[in-house]
Structures are given as C-alpha cells and as structure tokens.
Write a protein that holds these residues in place. Structure first.
Motif, PDB file in Angstrom:
ATOM      1  N   GLY A  27       0.823  -1.207   0.000  1.00  0.00           N
ATOM      2  CA  GLY A  27       0.000   0.000   0.000  1.00  0.00           C
ATOM      3  C   GLY A  27       0.855   1.254   0.000  1.00  0.00           C
ATOM      4  N   ASN A  28       0.200   2.402   0.094  1.00  0.00           N
ATOM      5  CA  ASN A  28       0.926   3.677   0.101  1.00  0.00           C
ATOM      6  C   ASN A  28       1.632   3.936   1.419  1.00  0.00           C
ATOM      7  OD1 ASN A  28       0.436   5.427  -2.442  1.00  0.00           O
ATOM      8  ND2 ASN A  28      -1.499   4.418  -2.089  1.00  0.00           N
ATOM      9  N   THR A  29       1.252   3.202   2.480  1.00  0.00           N
ATOM     10  CA  THR A  29       1.945   3.391   3.767  1.00  0.00           C
ATOM     11  C   THR A  29       2.685   2.132   4.176  1.00  0.00           C
ATOM     12  OG1 THR A  29       0.251   4.935   4.530  1.00  0.00           O
ATOM     13  CG2 THR A  29       1.646   3.948   6.221  1.00  0.00           C
ATOM     14  N   MET A  30       2.015   1.001   4.155  1.00  0.00           N
ATOM     15  CA  MET A  30       2.592  -0.248   4.667  1.00  0.00           C
ATOM     16  C   MET A  30       2.506  -1.362   3.637  1.00  0.00           C
ATOM     17  SD  MET A  30       3.521   0.811   7.522  1.00  0.00           S
ATOM     18  CE  MET A  30       4.129  -0.718   8.236  1.00  0.00           C
ATOM     19  N   LYS A  32       1.932  -5.458   3.457  1.00  0.00           N
ATOM     20  CA  LYS A  32       1.429  -6.586   4.251  1.00  0.00           C
ATOM     21  C   LYS A  32       1.822  -7.858   3.512  1.00  0.00           C
ATOM     22  CE  LYS A  32      -1.317  -3.651   3.892  1.00  0.00           C
ATOM     23  NZ  LYS A  32      -1.126  -2.223   3.498  1.00  0.00           N
ATOM     24  N   ASP A 135     -12.197   0.269   3.440  1.00  0.00           N
ATOM     25  CA  ASP A 135     -10.786  -0.017   3.736  1.00  0.00           C
ATOM     26  C   ASP A 135     -10.132   1.263   4.216  1.00  0.00           C
ATOM     27  OD1 ASP A 135      -8.100  -1.731   1.910  1.00  0.00           O
ATOM     28  OD2 ASP A 135      -8.075  -0.545   3.752  1.00  0.00           O
ATOM     29  N   ALA A 136      -9.852   1.321   5.526  1.00  0.00           N
ATOM     30  CA  ALA A 136      -9.318   2.547   6.129  1.00  0.00           C
ATOM     31  C   ALA A 136      -7.795   2.430   6.278  1.00  0.00           C
ATOM     32  CB  ALA A 136      -9.965   2.797   7.497  1.00  0.00           C
ATOM     33  N   GLY A 137      -7.104   2.994   5.317  1.00  0.00           N
ATOM     34  CA  GLY A 137      -5.630   2.986   5.345  1.00  0.00           C
ATOM     35  C   GLY A 137      -5.133   4.371   4.983  1.00  0.00           C
ATOM     36  N   THR A 138      -4.158   4.447   4.103  1.00  0.00           N
ATOM     37  CA  THR A 138      -3.673   5.762   3.659  1.00  0.00           C
ATOM     38  C   THR A 138      -4.853   6.584   3.159  1.00  0.00           C
ATOM     39  OG1 THR A 138      -1.648   4.652   2.951  1.00  0.00           O
ATOM     40  CG2 THR A 138      -2.023   6.905   2.158  1.00  0.00           C
ATOM     41  N   GLN A 161      -4.564   9.579   8.801  1.00  0.00           N
ATOM     42  CA  GLN A 161      -3.298  10.321   8.920  1.00  0.00           C
ATOM     43  C   GLN A 161      -3.257  11.449   7.888  1.00  0.00           C
ATOM     44  OE1 GLN A 161      -1.311   9.930  11.345  1.00  0.00           O
ATOM     45  NE2 GLN A 161      -2.288   8.074  12.116  1.00  0.00           N
ATOM     46  N   GLY A 226      -8.420  -2.624   6.864  1.00  0.00           N
ATOM     47  CA  GLY A 226      -7.392  -1.587   6.793  1.00  0.00           C
ATOM     48  C   GLY A 226      -6.669  -1.397   8.113  1.00  0.00           C
ATOM     49  N   GLY A 227      -5.523  -0.719   8.019  1.00  0.00           N
ATOM     50  CA  GLY A 227      -4.649  -0.608   9.184  1.00  0.00           C
ATOM     51  C   GLY A 227      -5.119   0.361  10.240  1.00  0.00           C
ATOM     52  N   ASP A 228      -5.992   1.254   9.874  1.00  0.00           N
ATOM     53  CA  ASP A 228      -6.447   2.228  10.868  1.00  0.00           C
ATOM     54  C   ASP A 228      -7.628   1.676  11.651  1.00  0.00           C
ATOM     55  OD1 ASP A 228      -5.620   5.266   9.122  1.00  0.00           O
ATOM     56  OD2 ASP A 228      -4.768   4.365  10.926  1.00  0.00           O
TER      57      ASP A 228
HETATM   58  N1  LIG Z   1       3.329  -0.147  11.894  1.00  0.00           N
HETATM   59  C1  LIG Z   1       2.651   0.897  11.358  1.00  0.00           C
HETATM   60  N2  LIG Z   1       3.301   1.914  10.784  1.00  0.00           N
HETATM   61  C2  LIG Z   1       2.595   2.947  10.216  1.00  0.00           C
HETATM   62  N3  LIG Z   1       1.256   3.040  10.223  1.00  0.00           N
HETATM   63  C3  LIG Z   1       0.567   2.065  10.832  1.00  0.00           C
HETATM   64  C4  LIG Z   1       1.225   0.939  11.400  1.00  0.00           C
HETATM   65  N4  LIG Z   1       0.276   0.118  11.873  1.00  0.00           N
HETATM   66  C5  LIG Z   1      -0.898   0.694  11.624  1.00  0.00           C
HETATM   67  N5  LIG Z   1      -0.731   1.881  11.027  1.00  0.00           N
HETATM   68  C6  LIG Z   1      -1.839   2.752  10.658  1.00  0.00           C
HETATM   69  O1  LIG Z   1      -2.409   2.119   9.499  1.00  0.00           O
HETATM   70  C7  LIG Z   1      -2.381   2.993   8.383  1.00  0.00           C
HETATM   71  C8  LIG Z   1      -1.887   2.175   7.227  1.00  0.00           C
HETATM   72  O2  LIG Z   1      -2.891   1.184   7.055  1.00  0.00           O
HETATM   73  P1  LIG Z   1      -2.829   0.252   5.782  1.00  0.00           P
HETATM   74  O3  LIG Z   1      -4.185  -0.316   5.581  1.00  0.00           O
HETATM   75  O4  LIG Z   1      -1.660  -0.658   5.891  1.00  0.00           O
HETATM   76  O5  LIG Z   1      -2.521   1.344   4.663  1.00  0.00           O
HETATM   77  P2  LIG Z   1      -2.108   1.152   3.143  1.00  0.00           P
HETATM   78  O6  LIG Z   1      -2.710  -0.145   2.664  1.00  0.00           O
HETATM   79  O7  LIG Z   1      -2.715   2.377   2.537  1.00  0.00           O
HETATM   80  O8  LIG Z   1      -0.615   1.171   3.101  1.00  0.00           O
HETATM   81  C9  LIG Z   1      -1.457   4.124   8.706  1.00  0.00           C
HETATM   82  O9  LIG Z   1      -1.999   5.304   8.135  1.00  0.00           O
HETATM   83  C10 LIG Z   1      -1.447   4.153  10.242  1.00  0.00           C
HETATM   84  O10 LIG Z   1      -2.462   5.017  10.726  1.00  0.00           O
END
Ligand SMILES: Nc1ncnc2c1ncn2[C@@H]1O[C@H](COP(=O)(O)OP(=O)(O)O)[C@@H](O)[C@H]1O
Ligand SMILES: CC(C)(COP(=O)(O)O)[C@@H](O)C(=O)NCCC(=O)O
Ligand SMILES: [K+]
Length: 262
Positions: A27-30, A32, A135-138, A161, A226-228
């Motif tokens: 993803g744009n942040t993490m 998986k 899906d709550a992420g970036t 974020q 999602g990660g959030d």
């Molecule tokens: N280890 C981590 N590092 C950074 N962000 C994290 C982490 N764990 C959870 N988060 C939260 O999850 C979000 C990323 O969720 P994710 O669904 O993985 O995003 P994406 O798929 O867009 O990369 C970040 O914006 C942050 O708020």
C-alpha cells in the motif's frame, strides 16, 4: 545468497502437499505479507513498503509454491530485486489478471487492485450478498460488490493520517495532531477541535455511506478493513464485519483462481 536460493529451491521442488501461497499487498503506507495454506492464513507480517526484508526469512521458514503481488506504488529497486530472486512463480496482479468476480470498473487499467482484492475477499465470504467494503488505510476506500459477484467500484477519500497531516500542512497555524488524547464530540480547544474534526468526520462519513447504501440495498453487508482502527459510536456498527486481512484473503483467492496459469 546462493545458499538462500538453494534452500528455497529445495522447498519449491519438494512440491510439499503443504506448499504455501505467498501473498504481498503493498500500500501507500505499509506492506502486508502473508502465507496461506489453501484458504488458511498461516502467518502475516506488516512492514515498510520500501524494503520487504521479511521475504528471505519467510521463504526459508516455509515451503512456498507460488505468490501474488498487488501494489499501488512504484516499487523500489531493492524490492523488485528481492521479488525477482524468488524461486517460485509470482503473479503480478493487474487489469489483465483473470478474476473470480466481474469487474465493472470503467477504467480497469487505473484501478488499485488492493480495492478489487478487498471486494474479492468479501465476496468469497458472502458470495450471494450485496457488500460494501470500507478499507481505512492511507486512503479510505469504499468498494461495492453486488449479490451477483459484480464489482461496481466505489469512492476514494483521505485516510485518517492524511486528514491530520493536511490540516497541519495546508494551514498557517494548525498543529499536527494525532488520535492520542482527549476525544470529544465537539472540540473545546485547538487539539480536540482537530481530533474531533478528523475522527468524527470519518465516522459520520462512513456511517453516511452505510446508511445511504442500506437504503438502496436493504440486505447490505458491510466489511471494515485496513490498518487504521477507530471505534464507532454510531448505530451502524452492528452490521459491520471487521476483518483486518480482507485484502490478503482476496489476493489469496485470486492466486488460487489462477492456479496453473502463472
Ligand atoms: N506499523 C505501522 N506503521 C505505520 N502506520 C501504521 C502501522 N500500523 C498501523 N498503522 C496505521 O495504518 C495505516 C496504514 O494502514 P494500511 O491499511 O496498511 O494502509 P495502506 O494499505 O494504505 O498502506 C497508517 O496510516 C497508520 O495510521
Ligand atoms: C485508492 C488507493 C490510493 C488506495 O491505496 P491505499 O490506501 O491502500 O494505499 C489505491 O487503491 C490506488 O492507487 N487506486 C488507483 C485509482 C483507482 O482505484 O481508481
Ligand atoms: K489498503
């Protein structure tokens, strides 16, 4: 490096009946990364989307037979090299990949396939239901797949974020706030005003989508992934399935759907 390759090769050639699927969602942040045995997730890791250092360890720990990669960013040379060195077939998910659902998105070539994978994962669990996936992420993405297994697309909204950062970066004086701290429904100082504006704004946005979609599709099911993570005070939470690994499950289903075609 050679020893590592030999090690993986022996696993790959062993054709162990427990051979596993390597699932990568960047993803744009993490990033998986998960391993699946059939439909069962065996292990899952979250790490930087700039360097998949876990690959080597995972590969030597498990007999991986094949893998799938879905990415919404251009990958670093390091990740590309690590993926190219893997000793088993890798399916790069794109608009030409055969899917177990119908893709009605009008620009399949620009679609983020993490979104499709989330919908495929939800459809696998409830194949004959109308489903909204959030899906709550970036970003916060909203995916609609109907009871006939047709993916219609959905909306893209700033993630948590991104909202906090935008309020700080695009104003003269607002501080960078995060979720840690006093949470009020209506702010009473600068920090709580920003925190509530972001978090209650997301909650009301999400609740609004659910209410509106349920009006149109009374039997609607809702997935939140999602990660959030954030809590819901609103009434809609009763119909929400939380599944952090929906995208990974959808990617695993797509990989299995393409068995033998890679
Ligand atoms: N280890 C981590 N590092 C950074 N962000 C994290 C982490 N764990 C959870 N988060 C939260 O999850 C979000 C990323 O969720 P994710 O669904 O993985 O995003 P994406 O798929 O867009 O990369 C970040 O914006 C942050 O708020
Ligand atoms: C909307 C997204 C940025 C979400 O990515 P994420 O929040 O998972 O990092 C990604 O799915 C994407 O780049 N989509 C391309 C445009 C589209 O889906 O139409
Ligand atoms: K995502």
């Amino acid at each position: 490096m050679l020893q590592f390759l030999f090690f993986c090769l022996t696993f790959a050639l062993a054709k162990d009946e427990n051979a596993l699927n390597l699932i990568i969602d960047i993803g744009n942040t993490m990033a998986k990364v998960a391993l699946f045995n059939g439909g069962e997730m065996v292990e899952v890791l979250t790490e930087s989307n700039q360097s998949l250092d876990c690959l080597k360890a995972l590969c030597s720990k498990y007999p991986v037979e094949q893998g799938i990669v879905a990415t919404v960013i251009d990958l670093s040379e390091r990740i590309l090299a690590d993926l190219a060195a893997l000793p088993f077939p890798l399916l790069w998910l794109n608009h030409q990949t055969p899917l177990p659902v119908v893709n009605l998105y009008e620009t399949p070539e620009t679609l983020g396939y993490d979104r499709m994978a989330a919908a495929v994962g939800a459809n696998e669990q409830f194949p004959h239901r109308d489903v909204l996936v959030i899906d709550a992420g970036t970003c916060i993405t909203y995916e609609f797949i109907d009871s006939k297994g047709q993916y219609h697309g959905g909306n893209i909204s700033p993630g948590m974020q991104m909202r906090f950062k935008a309020l700080h970066q695009f104003t003269g004086r607002l501080p960078l706030v995060d979720t840690n701290g006093r949470k009020l429904p209506m702010g009473r100082d600068t920090e709580t005003a920003i925190r509530a504006g972001v978090m209650k704004g997301m909650e009301y946005e999400i609740s609004g989508y659910i209410e509106s979609m349920k009006h149109k599709y009374p039997e609607l099911l809702v997935f939140l992934t999602g990660g959030d993570e954030f809590s819901f005070d609103s009434s809609v939470k009763s119909i929400i399935f939380a599944d952090r690994f929906l995208v990974l499950k959808g990617l695993n289903r797509i990989l299995n759907y393409n068995n033998g075609r890679i």
